[in-house]
Design a protein around this motif. Structure first.
Motif, mmCIF file in Angstrom:
data_model
loop_
_atom_site.group_PDB
_atom_site.id
_atom_site.type_symbol
_atom_site.label_atom_id
_atom_site.label_comp_id
_atom_site.label_asym_id
_atom_site.label_seq_id
_atom_site.Cartn_x
_atom_site.Cartn_y
_atom_site.Cartn_z
ATOM 1 N N ALA A 85 -4.848 -3.409 10.731
ATOM 2 C CA ALA A 85 -5.145 -4.443 9.875
ATOM 3 C C ALA A 85 -6.529 -4.993 10.048
ATOM 4 C CB ALA A 85 -4.070 -5.615 10.169
ATOM 5 N N CYS A 86 -7.119 -5.031 11.020
ATOM 6 C CA CYS A 86 -8.691 -5.377 11.385
ATOM 7 C C CYS A 86 -9.520 -4.475 10.548
ATOM 8 C CB CYS A 86 -8.792 -5.210 12.683
ATOM 9 S SG CYS A 86 -8.211 -6.680 13.552
ATOM 10 N N MET A 87 -9.078 -3.035 10.499
ATOM 11 C CA MET A 87 -9.842 -1.866 9.900
ATOM 12 C C MET A 87 -9.936 -2.366 8.383
ATOM 13 S SD MET A 87 -10.972 0.378 11.937
ATOM 14 C CE MET A 87 -10.913 1.971 11.068
ATOM 15 N N GLN A 88 -9.052 -2.995 7.930
ATOM 16 C CA GLN A 88 -8.911 -3.115 6.476
ATOM 17 C C GLN A 88 -9.984 -4.102 5.932
ATOM 18 O OE1 GLN A 88 -6.825 -0.899 5.123
ATOM 19 N NE2 GLN A 88 -6.196 -0.556 7.267
ATOM 20 N N ILE A 89 -10.198 -5.195 6.864
ATOM 21 C CA ILE A 89 -11.200 -6.175 6.718
ATOM 22 C C ILE A 89 -12.643 -5.634 7.207
ATOM 23 C CG2 ILE A 89 -12.117 -8.328 7.354
ATOM 24 C CD1 ILE A 89 -9.742 -8.481 5.835
ATOM 25 N N ALA A 90 -12.639 -4.528 8.089
ATOM 26 C CA ALA A 90 -13.877 -4.228 8.578
ATOM 27 C C ALA A 90 -14.486 -3.095 7.448
ATOM 28 C CB ALA A 90 -13.583 -3.195 9.819
ATOM 29 N N LEU A 91 -13.559 -2.538 6.704
ATOM 30 C CA LEU A 91 -14.186 -1.488 5.685
ATOM 31 C C LEU A 91 -14.509 -2.106 4.450
ATOM 32 C CD1 LEU A 91 -11.170 1.273 6.249
ATOM 33 C CD2 LEU A 91 -13.823 1.489 6.598
ATOM 34 N N THR A 92 -14.049 -3.662 4.297
ATOM 35 C CA THR A 92 -14.407 -4.148 2.911
ATOM 36 C C THR A 92 -15.113 -5.412 2.891
ATOM 37 O OG1 THR A 92 -12.125 -5.370 3.070
ATOM 38 C CG2 THR A 92 -11.943 -3.332 1.979
ATOM 39 N N ALA A 93 -15.500 -5.900 4.268
ATOM 40 C CA ALA A 93 -16.446 -7.088 4.334
ATOM 41 C C ALA A 93 -17.694 -6.503 4.180
ATOM 42 C CB ALA A 93 -16.149 -7.748 5.450
ATOM 43 N N PRO A 94 -18.441 -7.133 3.370
ATOM 44 C CA PRO A 94 -20.097 -6.696 3.822
ATOM 45 C C PRO A 94 -20.533 -7.155 4.959
ATOM 46 C CG PRO A 94 -19.653 -7.687 1.489
ATOM 47 C CD PRO A 94 -18.232 -7.921 2.263
ATOM 48 N N ASN A 95 -20.332 -8.361 5.404
ATOM 49 C CA ASN A 95 -20.899 -9.104 6.464
ATOM 50 C C ASN A 95 -19.980 -8.545 7.878
ATOM 51 O OD1 ASN A 95 -18.610 -10.411 5.564
ATOM 52 N ND2 ASN A 95 -19.299 -12.369 6.481
ATOM 53 N N GLY A 133 0.703 -1.291 0.082
ATOM 54 C CA GLY A 133 -0.011 -0.036 -0.125
ATOM 55 C C GLY A 133 1.005 1.271 -0.061
ATOM 56 N N LYS A 134 2.004 1.235 0.779
ATOM 57 C CA LYS A 134 2.797 2.390 0.698
ATOM 58 C C LYS A 134 3.625 2.504 -0.571
ATOM 59 C CE LYS A 134 3.646 2.370 5.553
ATOM 60 N NZ LYS A 134 4.602 1.816 6.928
ATOM 61 N N GLY A 166 -4.773 6.832 5.230
ATOM 62 C CA GLY A 166 -3.161 6.879 4.762
ATOM 63 C C GLY A 166 -2.894 5.666 4.126
ATOM 64 N N PRO A 167 -1.739 5.546 3.201
ATOM 65 C CA PRO A 167 -1.137 4.503 2.552
ATOM 66 C C PRO A 167 -0.901 3.396 3.373
ATOM 67 C CG PRO A 167 0.480 6.067 2.830
ATOM 68 C CD PRO A 167 -0.742 6.746 3.290
ATOM 69 N N GLY A 168 -1.116 2.139 2.877
ATOM 70 C CA GLY A 168 -0.720 0.946 3.740
ATOM 71 C C GLY A 168 -1.900 0.789 5.005
ATOM 72 N N LEU A 169 -1.476 0.383 5.987
ATOM 73 C CA LEU A 169 -2.233 0.354 6.866
ATOM 74 C C LEU A 169 -3.016 1.471 7.412
ATOM 75 C CD1 LEU A 169 -0.645 -2.624 8.950
ATOM 76 C CD2 LEU A 169 -2.313 -2.802 7.376
ATOM 77 N N GLY A 170 -2.231 2.638 7.055
ATOM 78 C CA GLY A 170 -2.910 3.866 7.568
ATOM 79 C C GLY A 170 -2.441 4.397 8.750
ATOM 80 N N ILE A 171 -1.427 3.922 9.368
ATOM 81 C CA ILE A 171 -0.715 4.425 10.570
ATOM 82 C C ILE A 171 0.578 4.712 10.215
ATOM 83 C CG2 ILE A 171 -2.683 3.512 12.096
ATOM 84 C CD1 ILE A 171 -0.750 1.446 12.933
ATOM 85 N N VAL A 172 0.971 5.620 11.158
ATOM 86 C CA VAL A 172 2.635 5.811 11.106
ATOM 87 C C VAL A 172 3.129 5.489 12.412
ATOM 88 C CG1 VAL A 172 4.382 7.517 10.770
ATOM 89 C CG2 VAL A 172 2.206 7.721 9.648
ATOM 90 N N ILE A 173 3.829 4.479 12.409
ATOM 91 C CA ILE A 173 4.823 3.934 13.462
ATOM 92 C C ILE A 173 5.817 4.721 13.979
ATOM 93 C CG2 ILE A 173 6.025 2.167 14.323
ATOM 94 C CD1 ILE A 173 3.279 1.428 14.647
ATOM 95 N N ASP A 174 6.233 5.033 15.115
ATOM 96 C CA ASP A 174 7.060 5.803 15.673
ATOM 97 C C ASP A 174 8.544 4.672 15.807
ATOM 98 O OD1 ASP A 174 9.229 7.044 17.153
ATOM 99 O OD2 ASP A 174 7.840 8.226 18.636
ATOM 100 N N GLU A 175 9.220 4.520 14.842
ATOM 101 C CA GLU A 175 10.177 3.518 14.678
ATOM 102 C C GLU A 175 11.250 3.699 15.777
ATOM 103 O OE1 GLU A 175 13.740 1.521 11.782
ATOM 104 O OE2 GLU A 175 11.717 2.362 11.002
ATOM 105 N N ALA A 176 11.747 4.689 16.171
ATOM 106 C CA ALA A 176 12.506 5.321 17.277
ATOM 107 C C ALA A 176 12.085 4.594 18.622
ATOM 108 C CB ALA A 176 13.089 6.608 17.236
ATOM 109 N N HIS A 177 10.955 5.045 18.960
ATOM 110 C CA HIS A 177 10.266 4.373 20.139
ATOM 111 C C HIS A 177 10.206 2.967 20.267
ATOM 112 C CE1 HIS A 177 7.911 4.716 23.784
ATOM 113 N NE2 HIS A 177 6.651 4.463 23.304
#
Length: 380
Positions: A291-301, A94-95, A342-353
């Motif tokens: 990741a769950c949000m991607q299914i929630a947004l696309t699954a009719p059921n 996605g990114k 947002g692109p990909g999973l739609g969140i930005v991870i603070d990698e340093a943290h």
């Protein structure tokens, strides 16, 4: 090509996955298996051997190799490792294409996702107070444990407290899902399902352990309350027998245990064919929820999404926002979270943290041991 696959064990009990390509592109996923992080980390040794140097765009090819060519298939450890890798691959794709994962899955069928959060408390006053906290956060539905402690056969009076607690939460204006958590055995589960039925909860979850399919079938014939389960099932083949038995109304695959986005999309499609709803299990971290949000947004059921926000239990002060560079994507309004744009999973991870937290983590979370009044072990 994939150049690096890393895992990060971070507080409170999560395992993050990071993949990086030769050109420096990065994708993140979550392979959290509470209480068994080291086992999942170990499973990544084989995944690195197979997929360093592999084309990350071939997500399904990677999934099939990881699942089928290790000879031993399924189970919580192997499938959790595969889940985290799969999420990271979708995030990466996605990114690279600069689109949300839900766009790659065919586009969204809804704009907002209904959500609920967990509450705890042993007394009606306690759960009512927790319910008011969730209302203030924007939730309209919660889930709570049915009971903390029941043996194979306890006094029926032990069920009265459950009814009182559920009623106290409903009095605050919230819908309630009741989690039996697999800790209620068959003689008591039938009575407890009957006791809460007049309250009309959203669902009863894991009224019996999923391996006791015969008991679930029997129970489903004696209650009108929707039955939900699935957090301890790990593939479409595990869910297949549940669908064929026609005894469950809502399935709850965990995208960090049940093969990631790729597999849970297939489970959702199978469920739709049986007129069964999907409500992904997710008492985990931000990557799992995204990741769950991607299914929630696309699954009719799809019907409702679990999320751990703020006052979630056993987090040691950590919640969804702990490792995010931007915490805003999961704001709850009127019981819903807006589509992640947002692109990909739609969140930005603070990698340093994340790296700092992983490097300083000294304790590993373990499931507690519970014993009844007689000293015998009881389900967690």
């Amino acid at each position: 090509m994939i150049r690096k696959i890393e895992t990060f064990k971070v507080p409170p009990r999560w395992l993050f996955v990071r993949i990086e390509t030769d050109d420096g592109a990065v994708g993140w996923g979550e392979a959290s298996l509470e209480g068994h992080a080291e086992a999942v980390e170990g499973a990544f040794a084989a995944l690195r051997d197979r997929f360093i140097g592999h084309d990350p765009a071939r997500i399904e090819d990677i999934w099939q190799i990881a699942y089928r060519l290790g000879f031993y298939r399924g189970g919580p450890v192997l499938m959790s490792a595969l889940s985290g890798l799969d999420q990271a691959l979708w995030d990466l794709k996605g990114k690279l294409l600069d689109v949300p994962v839900w766009q790659l899955l065919g586009g969204r069928v809804r704009d907002r996702v209904a959500v609920y959060a967990w509450i705890g408390g042993d007394r009606p006053h306690d759960v009512a107070e927790a319910a008011r906290g969730r209302l203030a956060q924007g939730f309209k539905a919660v889930k709570m444990n049915a009971t903390e402690d029941l043996g194979w056969l306890d006094s029926p009076k032990a069920l009265d407290a459950t009814v009182e607690r559920v009623a106290a939460v409903q009095a605050e204006g919230l819908d309630v899902g009741i989690d039996f958590h697999g800790r209620v055995h068959r003689p008591m589960a039938k009575q407890l399902a009957a006791a809460v039925q007049p309250l009309r909860p959203l669902f009863i979850e894991e009224p019996l352990l999923s391996e006791n399919l015969e008991g679930i079938i029997e129970l489903s014939r004696h209650t009108t309350v929707p039955i939900a389960l699935g957090e301890r099932l790990y593939s479409r083949w595990d869910f297949k027998r549940i669908f064929e038995a026609n005894c469950v109304d809502i399935v709850q695959p965990d995208l960090s245990h049940a093969g990631g986005i790729s597999e849970c999309r297939r489970i959702a499609a199978m469920a739709e064919a049986f007129d069964v709803a999907i409500a992904p299990h997710c008492p985990l971290g931000p990557l799992a929820l995204a990741a769950c949000m991607q299914i929630a947004l696309t699954a009719p059921n799809f019907v409702i999404q679990e999320m751990s926000l703020g006052i979630h239990y056993n987090t040691g002060g950590h919640d969804l926002l702990t490792y995010l560079a931007d915490p805003s994507p999961f704001d709850v309004h009127d019981g819903m979270v807006a589509a992640l744009e947002g692109p990909g999973l739609g969140i930005v991870i603070d990698e340093a943290h994340v790296r700092e937290a992983a490097g300083s983590m000294t304790e590993t979370w373990r499931n507690p041991v519970w014993r009844g009044p007689d000293g015998a072990v009881r389900e967690w």
